[in-house]
Each structure stands twice: as C-alpha cells, then as structure tokens.
Design an enzyme around this catalytic site. Structure first.
Site, PDB file in Angstrom:
ATOM      1  N   ASN A  22       3.311  -5.163 -16.191  1.00 15.03           N
ATOM      2  CA  ASN A  22       3.728  -5.710 -14.605  1.00 15.03           C
ATOM      3  C   ASN A  22       3.236  -7.023 -14.685  1.00 15.03           C
ATOM      4  O   ASN A  22       4.152  -7.947 -14.191  1.00 15.03           O
ATOM      5  CB  ASN A  22       2.903  -4.910 -13.700  1.00 15.03           C
ATOM      6  CG  ASN A  22       3.214  -3.410 -13.948  1.00 15.03           C
ATOM      7  OD1 ASN A  22       4.151  -2.862 -14.619  1.00 15.03           O
ATOM      8  ND2 ASN A  22       2.275  -2.589 -13.279  1.00 15.03           N
ATOM      9  N   ASP A  23       1.874  -7.561 -14.956  1.00 14.17           N
ATOM     10  CA  ASP A  23       1.512  -8.730 -15.124  1.00 14.17           C
ATOM     11  C   ASP A  23       2.157  -9.707 -15.702  1.00 14.17           C
ATOM     12  O   ASP A  23       2.592 -10.903 -15.964  1.00 14.17           O
ATOM     13  CB  ASP A  23       0.199  -8.947 -14.805  1.00 14.17           C
ATOM     14  CG  ASP A  23      -0.206  -8.809 -13.428  1.00 14.17           C
ATOM     15  OD1 ASP A  23       0.429  -9.340 -12.499  1.00 14.17           O
ATOM     16  OD2 ASP A  23      -1.296  -7.983 -13.113  1.00 14.17           O
ATOM     17  N   ARG A  57     -10.704   0.804 -14.960  1.00 14.38           N
ATOM     18  CA  ARG A  57     -10.476  -0.467 -14.967  1.00 14.38           C
ATOM     19  C   ARG A  57     -11.461  -1.443 -13.998  1.00 14.38           C
ATOM     20  O   ARG A  57     -11.379  -0.686 -12.700  1.00 14.38           O
ATOM     21  CB  ARG A  57      -9.068  -1.021 -14.489  1.00 14.38           C
ATOM     22  CG  ARG A  57      -8.668  -2.464 -14.563  1.00 14.38           C
ATOM     23  CD  ARG A  57      -7.383  -2.934 -14.526  1.00 14.38           C
ATOM     24  NE  ARG A  57      -6.763  -2.594 -13.103  1.00 14.38           N
ATOM     25  CZ  ARG A  57      -5.575  -2.762 -12.609  1.00 14.38           C
ATOM     26  NH1 ARG A  57      -4.779  -3.115 -13.375  1.00 14.38           N
ATOM     27  NH2 ARG A  57      -5.491  -2.487 -11.349  1.00 14.38           N
ATOM     28  N   GLU A  69      -2.460  -9.088 -20.286  1.00  6.84           N
ATOM     29  CA  GLU A  69      -1.672  -9.369 -18.959  1.00  6.84           C
ATOM     30  C   GLU A  69      -1.141 -10.694 -18.654  1.00  6.84           C
ATOM     31  O   GLU A  69      -0.292 -10.933 -17.974  1.00  6.84           O
ATOM     32  CB  GLU A  69      -2.238  -9.046 -17.787  1.00  6.84           C
ATOM     33  CG  GLU A  69      -2.634  -7.430 -17.739  1.00  6.84           C
ATOM     34  CD  GLU A  69      -3.296  -7.099 -16.289  1.00  6.84           C
ATOM     35  OE1 GLU A  69      -2.765  -6.464 -15.657  1.00  6.84           O
ATOM     36  OE2 GLU A  69      -4.642  -7.391 -16.077  1.00  6.84           O
ATOM     37  N   HIS A  74       0.634  -1.089  -0.027  1.00  7.03           N
ATOM     38  CA  HIS A  74      -0.081   0.182   0.082  1.00  7.03           C
ATOM     39  C   HIS A  74       0.700   1.386  -0.034  1.00  7.03           C
ATOM     40  O   HIS A  74       0.646   2.159  -0.733  1.00  7.03           O
ATOM     41  CB  HIS A  74      -0.914   0.236   1.057  1.00  7.03           C
ATOM     42  CG  HIS A  74      -2.111  -1.012   1.297  1.00  7.03           C
ATOM     43  ND1 HIS A  74      -2.724  -1.167   2.348  1.00  7.03           N
ATOM     44  CD2 HIS A  74      -2.369  -1.838   0.298  1.00  7.03           C
ATOM     45  CE1 HIS A  74      -3.497  -2.093   1.947  1.00  7.03           C
ATOM     46  NE2 HIS A  74      -3.361  -2.481   0.793  1.00  7.03           N
ATOM     47  N   ARG A 120      -7.059   2.738 -11.563  1.00  8.49           N
ATOM     48  CA  ARG A 120      -7.124   1.522 -10.833  1.00  8.49           C
ATOM     49  C   ARG A 120      -8.472   1.477  -9.694  1.00  8.49           C
ATOM     50  O   ARG A 120      -8.207   2.552  -8.957  1.00  8.49           O
ATOM     51  CB  ARG A 120      -5.985   1.187 -10.046  1.00  8.49           C
ATOM     52  CG  ARG A 120      -4.714   0.719 -11.118  1.00  8.49           C
ATOM     53  CD  ARG A 120      -3.583   0.367 -10.184  1.00  8.49           C
ATOM     54  NE  ARG A 120      -2.437  -0.446 -10.921  1.00  8.49           N
ATOM     55  CZ  ARG A 120      -1.369   0.358 -11.304  1.00  8.49           C
ATOM     56  NH1 ARG A 120      -1.175   1.706 -11.244  1.00  8.49           N
ATOM     57  NH2 ARG A 120      -0.626  -0.561 -12.118  1.00  8.49           N
ATOM     58  N   ARG A 163       6.025 -10.915  -8.934  1.00 10.37           N
ATOM     59  CA  ARG A 163       6.336  -9.594  -9.098  1.00 10.37           C
ATOM     60  C   ARG A 163       6.636  -8.814  -7.841  1.00 10.37           C
ATOM     61  O   ARG A 163       7.157  -7.766  -7.411  1.00 10.37           O
ATOM     62  CB  ARG A 163       5.322  -8.712 -10.008  1.00 10.37           C
ATOM     63  CG  ARG A 163       4.027  -8.731  -9.202  1.00 10.37           C
ATOM     64  CD  ARG A 163       2.993  -8.049 -10.020  1.00 10.37           C
ATOM     65  NE  ARG A 163       2.717  -6.706 -10.025  1.00 10.37           N
ATOM     66  CZ  ARG A 163       1.631  -6.319 -10.461  1.00 10.37           C
ATOM     67  NH1 ARG A 163       1.043  -6.720 -11.421  1.00 10.37           N
ATOM     68  NH2 ARG A 163       1.300  -4.883  -9.960  1.00 10.37           N
ATOM     69  N   CYS A 176      -0.240   0.235 -20.190  1.00  9.54           N
ATOM     70  CA  CYS A 176      -0.407   0.876 -19.157  1.00  9.54           C
ATOM     71  C   CYS A 176       0.646   0.318 -17.883  1.00  9.54           C
ATOM     72  O   CYS A 176       0.379   0.635 -16.750  1.00  9.54           O
ATOM     73  CB  CYS A 176      -1.730   0.966 -18.673  1.00  9.54           C
ATOM     74  SG  CYS A 176      -2.507  -0.448 -18.374  1.00  9.54           S
TER      75      CYS A 176
HETATM   76  C1  PEP Z   1      -0.208  -4.561 -15.052  1.00 10.29           C
HETATM   77  O1  PEP Z   1      -0.197  -5.670 -14.730  1.00 10.29           O
HETATM   78  O2  PEP Z   1       0.914  -4.022 -15.873  1.00 10.29           O
HETATM   79  C2  PEP Z   1      -1.016  -3.308 -14.661  1.00 10.29           C
HETATM   80  C3  PEP Z   1      -0.986  -2.246 -15.268  1.00 10.29           C
HETATM   81  O3  PEP Z   1      -1.904  -3.776 -13.687  1.00 10.29           O
HETATM   82  P1  PEP Z   1      -1.709  -3.761 -12.102  1.00 10.29           P
HETATM   83  O4  PEP Z   1      -0.030  -3.141 -12.150  1.00 10.29           O
HETATM   84  O5  PEP Z   1      -2.555  -2.918 -11.402  1.00 10.29           O
HETATM   85  O6  PEP Z   1      -1.546  -5.277 -11.809  1.00 10.29           O
HETATM   86 MG    MG Z   2      -1.978  -6.307 -13.676  1.00 15.17          MG
END
Ligand code: PEP
Ligand code: MG
Length: 586
Positions: A463-464, A339, A440, A196, A303, A474, A511
């Site tokens: 990211n995912d 989202r 993702e 957080h 988000r 991650r 994103c």
């Molecule tokens: C991602 O997975 O790249 C993404 C933007 O979503 P989050 O980081 O919220 O999982």
């Molecule tokens: Mg994600």
C-alpha cells in the site's frame, strides 16, 4: 441511477450487497433565521434541552451495549461526544442565541456550529483542526433528536438485518454497532478508502462505498439498493434485468463461499507440492476469530493503531499487553506478527504526532518508526508489552516504514535495551522472538539485502510502497488513476526484495492489499512470494488459486513477463498468466 466513488468491497468475500436503504439523514439545516414568537422562546429552549438529554441518553445506551471485545478507545470516543454535548462553548451559546434572536433551536444550533467550525478551520495545529469532525458528529446527533429522527446510536440494538445503511458519515462506534445490528453494507457521503469507517468495514467484512456525495439526498429510505464494493458503485432504481443480475451474482457468491468453507482444512499447497503460507491481517483483537475460521496459518500483520484512536490519553504498557494477550488467546497457538505503532498521515490520532506547517508533506514526515524513534518514551511501553506478550504465545515483532539501515540499527539497539531491562526486572519474554521489518519505501527495497541480514523476516507493504514509488497519495481520489500496485516499477522493487530474501535466507512475506487480490496471486507466486497476509475474508479464495497453481509453469511465465515489462501491455500478460495459458507470452 448509479452513484460511484471509492469502492471498498471485501474481496474474496461478499463484495456485493442488495437490500433496502436505511437512510440516516441529518434534519434540514435552516439557512436563514427561523424566527419564533417571543412567547415560544421558552419552548425552543425546552426543545433544545430535551434533544440534548435524548442525544446523551442515546450515546450512553450505545456505550453500555458495546461488546467486551471492542477496543476501549471506542467507548472513550463516545465519552468525548457526551462531554461535548455539555460544553458551554456549544450549548450555552446556542441557548443565548435562541434568547437573543428569538429563533428556533435548529437554526441557533446550526449557526453556532458554523461559528465553531470556522474557529477550528483557522487553527494551525492539524490535530485541533481535525476536531471539527467531532463537533459535526455531535451537532448531527442533536439535530437529529430535534427533528425527532434517528441516528446510528439510536439504532443500536434495532433490527437492521439486511439493510444498507446510508449516512453522511459513520464514526467507528457507529460502524461497529450497525454491523452488529445486521446492516449488510454502508454507503457514506464522506471518507476516503483509508478512513476509519473503511478500515472497520473491511474488518467487519461489510461491503462499503464511501465518499458518495449527497447520497442521503439522492437515495430514498426503504428503496432497494445494490452496493457493489468492487466497482465502487451504489445502484438505485433498479430495472428487473439489473436486479436479476445482482441477485444471481450474490447467490453465486454465497454458493461459492459455502463450498469454500469445506476447504478450510485443506493444506495451502501448490500442484507441484510447495507449501504457501496464508496469513491474516488484523485491525482489531476480535478479528482473531475470523482469522481462525478462515484457516489462517497465523497473523502476518496486526495493526496496533486502534489502541491509540479516539481517546485523549495514551495506552500504557498494561493496556498494550492486555490487547496482545487477547489476540494471542484468540489465535490459540498460531503466531501473531505485531506491528509497532504506525501513526501519521492516514492513521492520525488525537494524542500523538508532530504539528507540522500546512506546507509540509506529512507522508514524508515524522510518521511510523520515525515518530517512535523521535519519542522513545512513546515507543518503550509498546516494545515492553510486545516482548512480554511473547512469553504467552508465538509472537513476532514487525517494524513499519524502515528507510535506512542506520534507522534499523537504532531500533534494534532499543529493543536490545528493553530486553535487558525486562531481564533485570525478572519479567518473562521469549528471547528468540523474531523481529522483522516492513518494506514500504523504495529505499528499503533497494537496500533489502542489508536489512534482511539484520532481521528475521521482511514483509512487503505494497500500500505504501506503491504510494512512495509512484509519488501518488494513497488517499487522494484525484490521482487514484495513477495508483497501481502492479506498475512495473513497483514490481521490480518487489522482485528485488524477494531476491534479497533468497540471497540471505530471510523469509519475505507480503501484507499489503496486493497479497489478498486474487487477480495477482499467480503473478506473485511466479515471482517467488511464499507468504501472503490479507484480510481474513480473502483467505479461502487465495487458497483455491494456490492449490490450482503449478509454480514451475508460473515461474517461467513470470520470467517472460519481466523481460517484456516495459513493452506492450503488462496487463495483457498478467491476464494470460491468470488464464493459465501461454497466449500472449510466447
Ligand atoms: C502497507 O503499507 O502495505 C501496509 C500493509 O501498511 P498500512 O496499510 O497499514 O500502511
Ligand atoms: Mg504501510
């Protein structure tokens, strides 16, 4: 001395801070009973009551100062802690211990904390297990009051201007209030890059380094610290040369930022005249202001998980709608991509989610859109609110974690059903509201064409995508050396998605964090990405790169890089692209 861990520099903005440490330390935790004379037992009980009163007052005072724009969940989080300070399992048991053992309030509190933590740790339900952190926050606040010390809550409204806050951990409420008090950086002993505190630090534009074990013991209150969010390092005992280096670096960053401010209104167009969409990511409704100040063309990722965090109930349709309307109003006409709920794993909340046995892998389980489809009654209020919000401004809906075409068809059918309900109730919405999906997981990239044919846009969540392609958690520090968003395998999946977009005429955005990383802007431009969404603080840096780029040159360089992706050192090729030279590519 240098302490290092997870760096959370706000890339493209002030990723480095220098200032005096404000150490928020837990009072020493006695390990053996601190006996008191029998006649002092009453005094210990009175000290405990006074500390409880002071801790509750401090929390109430924080609650009353929370700015209107702060998510309601933050206030509810504080309420939960106030209630825990009245809980018999904690407070009565501590009183009983003081009486029975004739011991100090500190020791009794610590001992009861340890007893309760063991109970939490033995729980099978991950949600209940996770409540141990709340207990620790509460005990810390009481202990600090017993020691006559200060805690973040007690600091609310104090002038922390220019200070680096060093704490064991910071709750979301702490992070917001400390940021408002003028803190310039956070250093915490616990927490991963997706904690957080990390999410809030990024959205508050405050550099942070988290997971620095024993920081409150090693760092002294008042000593000058450098927090280098890019390196993930905290530097103390600075020698004159290091100090001068960082002072110079901060000056240069400030000058650069000031110069960039003048470029806010310049168009995001490449040297060869191609327009590139630069969008902002939003964590909280109040981030909308930063998106506009930095010239975002819109919000590419809002988000919505914060609506669900730190509370004991679920947000209803009205609450969703209120939050979305606040963002739409804050954006004054530029579009927002909302989202749908992406809970699970790194975004765990108290109220939603499956209980899964410890052996199961939650990253591969019932999360994000899977969770929403599993429980449509959880999903429906959000879908209704997003559709209703679309009557008030340009809104796009985005679905996270799509894995199969069948899953997407189910979501689209549900959205169509909700549209039908709203229409029959005579409630306004935009019937043409664009619907997009996130890429993702590798299966989504590999089937991107079929997804694109059903959607108005795609957005790559690197990211995912990186996590699932490389099988690297991650959030797990022990394997973070393998976490590489420009690994050839990830790059191929990104390219495949971009090609699917071109073939079907479907816009493809990005994103994930990669989109806001200036080291890879030219690479992504050369691959064909035309819409980038990132933390607002990175927008002006990326625009500068866009305006200095010639796509025809980059496309040729990137084509060459792809031919040689598995040989040699792709990093060197990328460096050549960034230098704008053909060296290393020929
Ligand atoms: C991602 O997975 O790249 C993404 C933007 O979503 P989050 O980081 O919220 O999982
Ligand atoms: Mg994600």
């Amino acid at each position: 001395m240098t302490l290092s861990c997870h760096g959370l520099g706000v890339r493209g903005s002030r990723s480095v801070a220098l200032g005096p440490a404000f150490v928020i330390a837990r009072g020493p935790s006695p390990s053996s009973p601190e006996r008191v004379a029998p006649e002092a037992v009453g005094l210990e009980l009175a000290r405990l009551d006074a500390a409880l009163d002071a801790a509750r007052d401090a929390l109430r005072s924080v609650r009353s100062r929370i700015p209107a724009a702060t998510p309601v969940s933050v206030a509810e989080f504080i309420d939960t802690h106030i209630l825990m300070m009245e809980d018999a399992a904690l407070v009565d048991a501590v009183r009983e211990l003081i009486r029975a053992e004739a011991c100090s309030a500190e020791w009794a509190l610590q001992r009861q904390r340890d007893v309760l933590i063991r109970v939490f740790d033995a729980m099978e339900d991950p949600y209940l297990r996770s409540r141990r952190h709340d207990l620790d926050h509460v005990v810390l606040q009481i202990q600090t009051q017993l020691g006559g010390g200060v805690r973040a809550e007690g600091l609310a409204g104090q002038d922390l201007a220019g200070c680096v806050v060093v704490a064991e951990d910071l709750a979301p409420a702490d992070a917001i209030l400390l940021g408002q008090g003028g803190a310039i950086a956070f250093v915490t002993e616990f927490g991963g890059p997706m904690s957080h505190t990390a999410i809030l630090a990024r959205s508050l534009n405050i550099p942070a380094v988290v997971g620095v074990h024993h920081a409150t013991q090693y760092l002294r209150h008042g000593e000058t610290l450098v927090v280098d969010g890019d390196l993930g390092a905290v530097l103390a005992d600075l020698d004159p040369a290091t100090l001068a280096f960082y002072q110079g670096r901060i000056r240069a960053l400030d000058e650069r930022r000031a110069a960039q401010r003048c470029t806010v209104d310049r168009p995001s167009v490449t040297l060869d005249g191609v327009h590139i969409g630069l969008f902002a990511n939003l964590e909280l409704p109040e981030d909308a202001a930063a998106a506009r100040v930095n010239g975002a063309a819109g919000v590419g990722l809002y988000r919505t998980e914060f609506l669900y965090m730190n509370r004991s109930d679920l947000p209803d349709e009205a609450e969703h709608l209120e939050a979305y309307r606040a963002v739409i109003d804050g954006l004054a006409g530029i579009p927002v991509t909302i989202r749908t709920l992406d809970l699970g794993v790194d975004k765990q909340v108290d109220t939603v989610g499956p209980t899964c046995p410890p052996a199961c892998n939650p990253a591969l389980g019932l999360r994000a859109i899977r969770l929403c489809l599993h429980d449509p009654e959880l999903f429906r209020p959000q879908l209704r609110a997003i559709l209703r919000a679309s009557a008030h401004g340009p809104v796009r809906l985005m679905i996270p974690m799509i894995t199969t075409v069948g899953e997407l068809d189910t979501v689209l059918a549900l959205i169509a059903q909700v549209r039908g309900e709203l229409a029959s109730e005579g409630i306004d919405f935009d019937p043409a509201m664009p619907i997009g999906g996130m890429v993702e997981v590798p299966s989504a990239a590999l089937c991107a064409r079929a997804l694109a044919q059903r959607l108005d846009f795609l957005s790559i969540g690197t990211n995912d995508l990186t996590q699932y392609t490389l099988a690297v958690d991650r959030m797990d520090d022990s394997v973070s050396y393998l976490y590489d968003p420009v690994h050839p395998a990830v790059l191929r999946l990104i390219r495949m998605t971009l090609e699917a977009g071109r073939a079907t005429g479907t816009p493809v955005a990005m994103c994930g964090e990669l989109a806001g990383d200036p080291r890879y802007t030219r690479l992504l431009l050369g691959m064909g990405l035309r819409e980038f969404s990132m933390q607002a603080g990175a927008l002006l840096d990326i625009k500068e790169l866009v305006r200095a780029s010639d796509l025809s040159v980059l496309e040729a360089q990137v084509a060459e890089l792809f031919k040689r992706l598995d040989e040699g050192d792709p990093a060197a090729l990328m460096e050549a692209i960034n230098r704008g030279s053909d060296a290393g590519l020929g």
